[in-house]
Design a protein around this motif. Sequence first.
Motif, short mmCIF file in Angstrom:
data_model
loop_
_atom_site.label_atom_id
_atom_site.label_comp_id
_atom_site.label_asym_id
_atom_site.label_seq_id
_atom_site.Cartn_x
_atom_site.Cartn_y
_atom_site.Cartn_z
N SER A 22 142.07 -2.00 -30.26
CA SER A 22 142.52 -0.81 -29.55
C SER A 22 143.87 -1.34 -28.71
N ILE A 23 143.86 -2.64 -28.27
CA ILE A 23 145.06 -3.19 -27.42
C ILE A 23 146.17 -3.35 -28.26
N LEU A 24 146.02 -3.85 -29.61
CA LEU A 24 147.20 -3.68 -30.67
C LEU A 24 147.67 -2.54 -30.87
N GLY A 25 146.72 -1.46 -30.81
CA GLY A 25 147.47 0.11 -31.03
C GLY A 25 148.27 0.33 -29.86
N ARG A 28 151.79 -1.67 -30.01
CA ARG A 28 152.48 -0.74 -31.00
C ARG A 28 152.73 0.55 -30.54
N GLY A 29 152.25 1.24 -29.67
CA GLY A 29 152.63 2.55 -29.20
C GLY A 29 151.79 3.60 -30.28
N ASN A 30 150.97 3.13 -30.92
CA ASN A 30 150.20 3.98 -31.71
C ASN A 30 148.64 4.08 -30.96
N LEU A 31 148.91 5.23 -30.21
CA LEU A 31 147.91 5.67 -29.40
C LEU A 31 146.38 6.12 -30.09
N HIS A 65 151.78 4.39 -21.39
CA HIS A 65 152.60 4.37 -22.56
C HIS A 65 154.09 4.88 -22.25
N THR A 66 153.78 6.23 -21.32
CA THR A 66 155.26 6.95 -20.91
C THR A 66 155.88 6.13 -19.81
N ALA A 67 155.04 5.53 -18.97
CA ALA A 67 155.69 4.77 -17.66
C ALA A 67 156.28 3.45 -18.15
N PHE A 68 155.33 2.94 -19.16
CA PHE A 68 155.78 1.30 -19.65
C PHE A 68 155.89 1.27 -21.11
N PRO A 69 156.95 2.06 -21.91
CA PRO A 69 156.93 2.07 -23.30
C PRO A 69 157.13 0.75 -24.11
N ASP A 70 157.56 -0.38 -23.29
CA ASP A 70 157.63 -1.35 -24.02
C ASP A 70 156.36 -2.39 -23.65
N ALA A 71 155.54 -2.10 -22.80
CA ALA A 71 154.18 -2.96 -22.48
C ALA A 71 153.62 -3.47 -23.71
#
Length: 150
Positions: A22-25, A28-31, A65-71
């Motif tokens: 889940s964290i890997l997703g 990757r931005g793969n929600l 993800h919207t707020a921190f897209p590179d997280a």
Amino acid sequence: MTVITQDKPTTYSANGAAVKDSILGLNRGNLDQAVAPYADDAEIIDPSGTHTGKKEILASFEVWHTAFPDAKGDVTNQITEGDQVLTEVTFRGTHTGVLKGNGMTVPPTGKKINMPVAFVDWFKNGKIKRERGYYDLAGLMAQLGLSPKP
């Protein structure tokens, strides 16, 4: 190691791997991948509120993800015991999108964050049924320059 829970075999490593996947997703931005290990009626409670069901959980992931897209989240520790998994993660990213939640809207600050988080997950039938997330929301706001450092 295999244990029998609810008359279904579950492995400690499978539950821990599901959390890491889940964290890997998220990384990757793969929600869809991030929400996949959760049961349809799962519940997450964290400082941002209570999120019940995959639809609400996905929406909460979209906010971050919207707020921190590179997280990116780095798992620093994980302990499994029966159907419970404790995972410590450090999330790092840049606040380049709007952060919404709990009646607030924070425009992008461009600030970098470093946020330790602990997740306690309870599994049922191979899926995350409940999750409690613990992080320092006041510390996050301070890192974004929105409040004094604690």
